[in-house]
Each structure stands twice: as structure tokens, then as C-alpha cells.
Design an enzyme around this catalytic site. Structure first.
Site, mmCIF file in Angstrom:
data_model
loop_
_atom_site.group_PDB
_atom_site.id
_atom_site.type_symbol
_atom_site.label_atom_id
_atom_site.label_comp_id
_atom_site.label_asym_id
_atom_site.label_seq_id
_atom_site.Cartn_x
_atom_site.Cartn_y
_atom_site.Cartn_z
ATOM 1 N N TYR A 1 -8.997 5.955 7.542
ATOM 2 C CA TYR A 1 -9.218 6.298 8.947
ATOM 3 C C TYR A 1 -10.193 7.471 8.978
ATOM 4 C CZ TYR A 1 -5.018 3.569 10.137
ATOM 5 O OH TYR A 1 -4.089 2.572 10.308
ATOM 6 N N PRO B 1 -4.578 0.253 18.520
ATOM 7 C CA PRO B 1 -4.316 -0.205 17.154
ATOM 8 C C PRO B 1 -4.367 0.892 16.100
ATOM 9 C CG PRO B 1 -6.532 -0.813 17.848
ATOM 10 C CD PRO B 1 -5.861 -0.236 19.056
ATOM 11 N N TYR C 1 4.304 5.919 10.197
ATOM 12 C CA TYR C 1 3.404 4.857 9.782
ATOM 13 C C TYR C 1 4.162 3.732 9.082
ATOM 14 C CZ TYR C 1 -1.129 2.851 8.525
ATOM 15 O OH TYR C 1 -2.224 2.021 8.423
ATOM 16 N N LYS D 1 0.767 -0.548 15.043
ATOM 17 C CA LYS D 1 2.120 -0.756 15.552
ATOM 18 C C LYS D 1 2.307 -2.025 16.380
ATOM 19 C CE LYS D 1 3.770 2.668 13.577
ATOM 20 N NZ LYS D 1 4.317 2.255 12.296
ATOM 21 N N HIS E 1 0.856 -1.187 0.000
ATOM 22 C CA HIS E 1 0.000 0.000 0.000
ATOM 23 C C HIS E 1 0.891 1.235 0.000
ATOM 24 C CE1 HIS E 1 -4.173 -1.576 1.433
ATOM 25 N NE2 HIS E 1 -3.598 -2.406 0.595
#
Length: 390
Positions: free
Chosen positions: A200, A293, A385, A297, A72
Site C-alpha cells: 500500500y 477497498p 486486517y 473488507k 500472506h
């Protein structure tokens, strides 16, 4: 029974450590409380950092990730219908890979089987003796009988509720914790994902996440109060609530008719235990730390711990140096706290906190607006990220 490293916990962290140690010529035995079928039935995380993929490849379990994992290049954040895409690859040069933790565990089991790894399932650890000596002993039961496993070191990869952290005397450890006043209600369904990348979503009704496990299996979450029960959430209600919280054009593409594979509610917490080593005992993964979450991580931090621990043990057994062992806790915790910060920040920006006043809610929106308008802010998010360097 004797070994060089006794590993408590047969999830991905314990199996990965056993595999890396074996490749370095170091003997280990893995003790797992549950059956193999139970371990492989656990539904867990699915986003791997670039560094995690490299470590798994080094361990000889990267083939299927390369074939079936989904790279991704970005993720998307939304605030109601406002949206910003974080170009992970464009900003850092590295993608993340979507590949389920269950599949990582399956690959590691296959690798350990191929090399004759010793994994004892349904072994209940009773206590760990002499952790401050050079000859610790793990006492466990199997098939109703008590057994003793003698080792030079013990690795605690047994999760938050396992016995290894408690083997560090209270006088020698400090624990830091923050519990969040909500949980994530998750639904795993045999439906095509609604988008090619994770979304998100922040919303006045609460957070939502659109994720996936494969091209055919989707994973969705909505924020719920801790008082909610699964019985309160028939599947139709879940789909309706998810559609309210994500951008309208995304909601219009939701496929909701597939088989529901799993539903569960998970509380959110931040937790760190210091130190991560005491005498001959090491901690790794959830035994030492928990992250919400939101930042993806949890599994990645466990893989990082194993990387540091393997490097330290390799230097001890193969180079006669204790420098890595002495520095393990400080080295691992430096990365842990940075990831805790990132996960806390993501959680704080995107969730609805019941106690927040109007000022704090304006601050959340200001954080989102800054991401939309600042490449520097987006790069900071992207760097965290895809994974900080080891």
C-alpha cells in the site's frame, strides 16, 4: 414454488448462505438476476481473512483454497521511499490468504451443484411482498413469465443496487454514507507480481496498491479523480504512473509486458443501512454496507454476515429459538461498524484528498511515522486486517 429461505442474489454471499443452510437441513432457493457466466466473469476482491477461510472450510469449500490460496504473513505500507512491514502472523498469530472472489464463487457453485442446490439464473425480482409477516413472497420474472416464490424468510444478498434494501420501508431504515472524491483505476495483468506481499503506497501524486491474484496474475491500482475516463489511460500511462508512486526499488522490478486482462475505474464510498433485518427480511453484504477497498473488507464482511444469518436461521428451524433472529442486526452491525472504521482510517491515511490543507497532510504523515515506530500501532492494524473475531 415454496422454500424455507428465499435468497436473492447468487454471488458468493448468497451461494455460501445456501450451502450452509443445506448442510443444516434447511431448504433454500437462490434467485440471481444474471447468468452464471456473467457472475463468474466479475473481477472482485482477493484477500480472505483467517475467519473467512474457516467459514468457507466449514461450508465444505476449503480444499482448493488450501491448495491454491497464497497465505500472506504480512503487508507493507510505504510513504514515498519510507516503508514499514506489518507482520500479520507475528503480531496476531494468523495470516491472510490471497484467493480471488471469482474462485470462491466457482467453488461455491460446484458445491451447490454437487448437493442439488436450486439456483435460478436470469430471474429478475420485481418486488417482495409481506416482509412484515411470517409468509413473505418474492415475485420475479423468468423467461418472460411472472413467478411467485413463497418462503418463511428472505435473505437479501443482491448488492448495493438490488431491490431487497428498498423493501424495508423508509420509515424503518436509516442510511449512512460517505462518498470519496476519487476512485481506483485498476489493471489486472498476466504478469508475475512485483512483490510477495501487498504494498500500500501513499504518495503526493495519490495512492497506489500492488496486489495479486496468483503467482502469474497481478492486480494494480492507482488513485484517480472521479472525472477520469478509461480512454484517458492507455496502458503505458498506467504503468508509468504506478512506477512513480511506489518505492523506487519496487518500481525497478515491475514486469509490464504481459496481457492486460481487465481495466476499470471504481468509485469509493462508505455506506451502512440500519437495521439489517426487518420482519422476515435479512440483508447481507453490499445490500447492507459498502466499504472502500483499502482495508480488504468487502467480501469478508459479507461472509461474516452470512455466518451470523446462518447461525440465526439454524437456531430458528432446528432449535425453535428466535434469539439469533432478533439479535442478527445488532450483532452484524457491531462488526460492520468496526470494519467501516478501519477501512475509513486506512483510506484517510493513505490517499491524497484534494481538500486537505498542510496541517491535515502533516497528520497523515504523523500516522505513518507512528506505525513505523510503534509495535502497538502495528498490532492494531494487523488485528483489524486479519479480521476481528466473530
Amino acid at each position: 414454488m415454496k422454500t424455507q429461505v428465499a435468497i436473492i442474489g447468487g454471488g458468493p454471499a448468497g451461494l455460501l448462505l445456501s450451502q450452509l443452510l443445506d448442510l443444516s437441513g434447511i431448504d433454500s432457493v437462490v434467485l440471481e438476476r444474471r447468468s452464471r457466466d456473467y457472475v463468474l466473469g466479475r473481477i472482485r476482491a482477493g484477500v480472505l481473512e483467517a475467519g473467512s477461510v474457516s467459514i468457507l472450510t466449514e461450508a465444505g469449500v476449503g480444499d482448493r483454497i488450501g491448495q491454491e490460496g497464497q497465505p500472506h504473513d504480512g503487508v507493507e505500507l510505504s510513504w514515498h521511499d519510507e516503508r514499514v512491514r506489518i507482520d500479520l502472523t507475528g503480531l496476531t498469530g494468523r495470516p491472510v490468504t490471497v484467493y480471488g472472489q471469482t474462485e470462491v464463487t466457482r467453488d461455491l457453485y460446484a458445491a451447490r451443484d454437487a448437493r442439488g442446490g436450486r439456483i435460478i439464473h436470469e430471474a429478475e425480482v420485481l418486488r417482495i411482498e409481506d416482509v412484515e409477516s411470517d409468509a413473505p413472497v418474492v415475485v420475479y420474472t423468468k423467461d418472460g413469465r411472472e413467478h411467485r416464490l413463497e418462503a418463511r424468510f428472505v435473505a437479501g444478498c443482491d448488492g448495493f443496487h438490488g431491490p431487497t434494501r428498498r423493501a424495508i420501508p423508509g420509515r424503518a431504515r436509516q442510511e449512512f454514507q460517505r462518498e470519496y472524491p476519487f476512485g481506483w483505476l485498476g489493471l489486472l495483468s498476466r504478469t508475475p507480481p512485483v512483490a510477495d506481499e501487498l504494498i500500500y503506497a501513499a504518495h503526493a501524486r495519490g495512492f497506489a496498491l500492488c496486489s495479486m491474484r496468483s503467482h502469474e496474475v497481478s492486480r494494480y491500482y492507482v488513485q484517480v479523480p472521479l472525472t477520469e475516463k478509461l480512454d484517458d489511460w492507455p496502458v503505458a500511462r498506467f504503468w508509468e504512473e504506478l512506477a512513480r508512486r511506489i518505492p523506487a526499488d519496487v518500481a525497478a522490478k515491475l514486469v509490464t509486458g504481459g496481457e492486460v486482462l481487465e481495466m476499470s475505474i471504481a468509485p469509493l464510498r462508505s455506506f451502512v443501512c440500519e437495521p439489517m433485518r426487518h420482519g422476515a427480511l435479512f440483508l447481507a453484504g453490499d445490500a447492507a454496507h459498502i466499504v472502500p477497498p483499502t482495508g480488504a473488507k468487502g467480501l469478508n464482511l459479507a461472509i461474516g454476515d452470512v455466518h451470523y444469518m446462518h447461525r440465526a436461521l439454524d437456531r430458528h428451524f432446528n432449535a425453535g429459538s428466535n434469539a439469533g433472529i432478533e439479535g442478527y442486526s445488532d450483532t452484524a452491525l457491531s462488526r460492520v461498524w468496526k470494519c467501516e472504521r478501519f477501512s475509513w482510517w486506512m483510506t484517510s491515511m493513505l490517499h491524497d484528498f484534494p481538500q486537505l490543507g498542510d496541517f491535515e497532510k502533516r497528520m497523515q504523515k504523523a500516522e505513518f511515522d507512528y506505525l513505523m515506530r510503534s509495535e502497538t500501532a502495528r498490532k492494531s492494524l494487523a488485528e483489524n486486517y486479519v479480521g476481528l473475531p466473530y
